[in-house]
Design a protein around this motif. Structure first.
Motif, short mmCIF file in Angstrom:
data_model
loop_
_atom_site.label_atom_id
_atom_site.label_comp_id
_atom_site.label_asym_id
_atom_site.label_seq_id
_atom_site.Cartn_x
_atom_site.Cartn_y
_atom_site.Cartn_z
N LEU A 120 -13.73 -5.05 -1.03
CA LEU A 120 -14.73 -4.45 -1.91
C LEU A 120 -14.79 -2.94 -1.75
O LEU A 120 -15.01 -2.21 -2.73
N MET A 121 -14.60 -2.44 -0.53
CA MET A 121 -14.61 -0.99 -0.37
C MET A 121 -13.40 -0.36 -1.05
O MET A 121 -13.48 0.75 -1.57
N GLU A 122 -12.27 -1.06 -1.07
CA GLU A 122 -11.11 -0.56 -1.79
C GLU A 122 -11.42 -0.43 -3.29
O GLU A 122 -10.98 0.52 -3.95
N ILE A 123 -12.18 -1.37 -3.82
CA ILE A 123 -12.57 -1.30 -5.22
C ILE A 123 -13.53 -0.14 -5.48
O ILE A 123 -13.39 0.59 -6.46
N LEU A 124 -14.48 0.05 -4.58
CA LEU A 124 -15.49 1.09 -4.77
C LEU A 124 -14.98 2.49 -4.47
O LEU A 124 -15.36 3.46 -5.12
N ASN A 125 -14.11 2.58 -3.45
CA ASN A 125 -13.71 3.89 -2.97
C ASN A 125 -12.31 3.84 -2.39
O ASN A 125 -11.33 4.11 -3.05
N ASP A 126 -12.21 3.42 -1.12
CA ASP A 126 -10.94 3.30 -0.41
C ASP A 126 -11.25 2.54 0.87
O ASP A 126 -12.22 2.87 1.56
N TYR A 127 -10.45 1.53 1.20
CA TYR A 127 -10.76 0.75 2.39
C TYR A 127 -10.77 1.62 3.65
O TYR A 127 -11.41 1.30 4.66
N GLN A 128 -10.07 2.77 3.62
CA GLN A 128 -10.04 3.66 4.77
C GLN A 128 -11.40 4.30 5.04
O GLN A 128 -11.61 4.93 6.09
N TYR A 129 -12.32 4.16 4.10
CA TYR A 129 -13.70 4.59 4.31
C TYR A 129 -14.22 4.12 5.67
O TYR A 129 -14.91 4.85 6.38
N TRP A 130 -13.87 2.87 6.02
CA TRP A 130 -14.41 2.31 7.26
C TRP A 130 -13.83 2.96 8.51
O TRP A 130 -14.44 2.93 9.57
N SER A 131 -12.65 3.57 8.39
CA SER A 131 -12.04 4.17 9.58
C SER A 131 -12.79 5.39 10.08
O SER A 131 -12.71 5.76 11.25
N SER A 132 -13.54 6.05 9.18
CA SER A 132 -14.28 7.25 9.60
C SER A 132 -15.79 7.03 9.60
O SER A 132 -16.55 7.96 9.89
N TYR A 133 -16.24 5.81 9.29
CA TYR A 133 -17.68 5.56 9.16
C TYR A 133 -18.41 5.88 10.46
O TYR A 133 -19.43 6.60 10.47
N ASN A 134 -17.93 5.33 11.57
CA ASN A 134 -18.62 5.54 12.83
C ASN A 134 -18.74 7.02 13.17
O ASN A 134 -19.80 7.50 13.60
N GLU A 135 -17.64 7.74 13.01
CA GLU A 135 -17.65 9.16 13.34
C GLU A 135 -18.62 9.93 12.45
O GLU A 135 -19.35 10.81 12.93
N ARG A 136 -18.63 9.61 11.16
CA ARG A 136 -19.53 10.32 10.25
C ARG A 136 -20.99 10.05 10.57
O ARG A 136 -21.84 10.96 10.46
N ILE A 137 -21.31 8.83 10.95
CA ILE A 137 -22.68 8.51 11.34
C ILE A 137 -23.06 9.25 12.62
O ILE A 137 -24.15 9.82 12.73
N ARG A 138 -22.17 9.27 13.60
CA ARG A 138 -22.44 9.94 14.87
C ARG A 138 -22.61 11.45 14.70
O ARG A 138 -23.35 12.09 15.44
N GLN A 139 -21.93 12.03 13.73
CA GLN A 139 -21.97 13.48 13.55
C GLN A 139 -23.24 13.96 12.85
O GLN A 139 -23.51 15.17 12.83
N LEU A 140 -24.01 13.06 12.28
CA LEU A 140 -25.22 13.48 11.57
C LEU A 140 -26.23 14.11 12.52
O LEU A 140 -26.46 13.62 13.63
#
Length: 444
Positions: free
Chosen positions: A399-419
Motif C-alpha cells: 500500500l505504501m508503494e501505491i501511495l508513495n514508495d515502499y522505501q518510505y518505511w526505510s527512513s521512517y524511524n530516523e525521520r521520527i527521531r529527528q523531530l
C-alpha cells in the motif's frame, strides 16, 4: 471492508501494547524494519512487484492493490469501487461462484479485501506448500472476472444494508457528515461506501467499464512476503501476469482542496445514550514532510493515560468515557480527527472547549522533551509491531508503494527521531487551529 479496515484492525491490536509501555521514558530501540531485503520489479506491462523472502515461518502472504478508490469516482457512481470489490469474489472464467473462498478454506488459508479513498486491495495467507493458488486467483480475476446480473443485484442489496447500518451508527452518521462538509471540491468528501442513490442506480455496464479501466497490470502493485524462493516466484508472476497487455493508465482527479478559514459546524440529532463530539482538522498527505510531526502529535494527544486529552477529558474534568484521535496516510491532504464519547448529562460544548484549549496549549507552549520522546517511542513501536507478520509486511509495503514508495518505511524511524519540539509545535500551529476545523456534535 471499508475505510481501510485491515489497517485499523492491525493498529487496534498495537494500541493495547502501547498502554503497557506508556510510562516508560527510556528510548525504544528502533530496530530494523524488513525493508533492505525487499526486491522490486516491474513487468513489461507495468505491473509493480515487491518480493521478500522470510523463512522464519512456513507462511506466505500476498497482497495486490489497485490504484482506485472513492478518490477516483464521480457523482452518479459513488461507491462503485467498493461495490466492485464485492463483485470480485463472485467468480471468473476459471473459478466459479464461491470457488475462491472454497479453495482458500480447503487449503487452510485466509483471504479478504478492503477499499479506501486511494486504493482497493485483496490479500491471501497460506502455508508455504500451497500458497501459489493465490497468484493464480489474482491473475485470473485481474482480467477475467465475470459479472452475473443476478449476483450484481444480490450484492447491491448487501451494500445498501451495509450503508444503512453505517448511517444508523452514531459515529458512522457523524463521520459521514463531518467528512462531506470538510471538503468542498476534493472527492475525499464522498463516502467510500457510496450513497444509496448511486448504489441503487449503478449499472452492469458501468461496473464492467470501471473494472476494465482500473484493474490493469500498470495500475496494480503485487507484494509477496514469506517462505518463498524469489526467482521461482518472479518466474511464476511473469507467466501468470506477464501475458496481459499493457494499457493506458486512467487519468486521476487532481482536485486541490482550498484551506477554509472559517469554522464549519454540524449538529445531528439522533437517539443516543451518550453525546458525541467529532472534530476534523486539515492534515498533510503522506508525501508532505509535515505528516511525520502529526504522527507524533497524534500520540501526544490521545495515546494512553498520559496523553493530554485523556488526562483532561477523562481524568481531570471527567466528562468523557472515551477520547481518540485518528490520522492515516493518504495520497492527498486529508483529515486529522478527534472524537470523544461523553458521559450522560455532559454537554458537548464543554468537551469541545477543552479540546480546543489543549490545541491552543500545543500551539503556544513547548512540549517537554520527555513528552516528545515518549510520543516518538510510541510511533516507532507502532511501526515495528505493524511489520510482525507476513501479512502485515505485504500490506504495509504494497500500500505504501501505491501511495508513495515502499522505501518510505526505510527512513521512517530516523525521520521520527529527528523531530524537535519546535518541529512538532510548528505543525500544530499550521494545522490544528479552530478556524480550520469542522466540528460535529451528535446528541438527542
Amino acid at each position: 471492508m471499508t475505510r481501510a479496515d485491515r489497517n485499523r484492525a492491525v493498529r487496534s491490536d498495537i494500541n493495547r501494547h502501547f498502554n503497557l509501555n506508556e510510562s516508560q521514558g527510556s528510548n525504544v530501540d528502533s530496530g530494523e524494519l524488513p525493508i533492505k531485503d525487499v526486491r522490486k520489479f516491474q513487468l513489461r506491462n507495468g505491473l509493480t512487484v515487491l518480493l521478500r523472502e522470510d523463512h522464519s515461518v512456513p507462511i506466505v502472504s500476498t497482497m495486490i492493490g489497485y490504484r482506485v478508490g472513492s478518490r477516483f469516482e464521480r457523482p452518479g457512481v459513488l461507491g462503485i469501487s467498493h461495490f466492485l470489490e464485492h463483485m470480485m469474489f463472485k467468480g471468473t472464467k476459471k473459478y466459479g461462484k464461491g470457488e475462491i473462498d472454497y479453495i482458500t478454506t480447503r487449503r487452510g488459508g485466509s483471504n479478504n479485501a478492503f477499499t479506501s479513498h486511494d486504493y482497493t486491495a485483496y490479500y491471501f495467507t497460506f502455508a508455504s506448500d500451497r500458497w501459489e493458488a493465490a497468484l493464480e486467483i489474482e491473475a485470473d480475476r485481474m482480467r477475467n472476472s465475470l459479472f452475473d446480473p443476478e449476483e450484481l443485484e444480490l450484492e447491491r442489496e448487501v451494500i445498501l444494508e451495509e450503508l444503512k447500518m453505517e448511517l444508523d451508527s452514531p459515529w458512522g452518521a457523524l463521520r459521514q457528515a463531518v467528512e462531506s462538509q470538510s471538503f468542498s471540491v476534493h472527492p475525499y468528501r464522498s463516502p467510500i461506501i457510496g450513497t444509496a442513490e448511486d448504489i441503487s442506480s449503478i449499472t452492469m455496464q458501468q461496473m464492467f467499464d470501471h473494472y476494465r479501466l482500473y484493474y490493469t497490470p500498470g495500475n496494480a502493485t503485487l507484494a509477496v512476503v514469506g517462505d518463498i524462493q524469489m526467482d521461482h516466484v518472479l518466474n511464476r508472476i511473469e507467466v501468470l501476469f506477464g501475458r496481459f497487455s499493457p494499457s493506458e493508465l486512467p487519468e486521476e482527479n487532481r482536485s486541490v482542496e482550498p484551506r477554509h478559514h472559517r469554522q464549519i459546524r454540524i449538529k445531528l440529532e439522533k437517539p443516543t445514550h451518550v453525546p458525541r463530539v467529532l472534530i476534523a482538522f486539515p492534515a498533510p498527505s503522506v508525501c508532505q514532510k509535515e505528516h511525520y510531526a502529526l504522527h507524533v502529535l497524534d500520540k501526544i494527544l490521545s495515546e494512553g493515560k498520559l496523553s493530554r486529552l485523556y488526562r483532561r477529558l477523562i481524568e481531570k474534568d471527567r466528562i468523557a468515557s472515551t477520547v481518540t484521535t485518528e490520522f492515516a496516510e493518504t495520497f492527498d491532504p486529508y483529515l486529522f480527527f478527534v472524537r470523544s464519547g461523553l458521559h450522560q448529562g455532559a454537554h458537548p460544548h464543554e468537551a469541545e472547549s477543552i479540546i480546543f484549549d489543549e490545541m491552543a496549549e500545543l500551539r503556544k507552549e513547548f512540549i517537554s522533551e520527555d513528552e516528545l520522546r515518549r510520543a516518538q517511542n510510541q510511533c516507532l513501536m507502532q511501526v515495528l509491531t505493524g511489520f510482525e507478520t507476513t501479512l502485515d509486511q505485504a500490506v504495509q509495503l504494497g500500500l505504501m508503494e501505491i501511495l508513495n514508495d515502499y522505501q518510505y518505511w526505510s527512513s521512517y524511524n530516523e525521520r521520527i527521531r529527528q523531530l524537535t519540539v519546535q518541529d512538532v509545535q510548528k505543525v500544530a500551529q499550521e494545522f490544528l487551529t479552530p478556524e480550520q476545523s469542522t466540528v460535529g456534535i451528535l446528541s438527542d
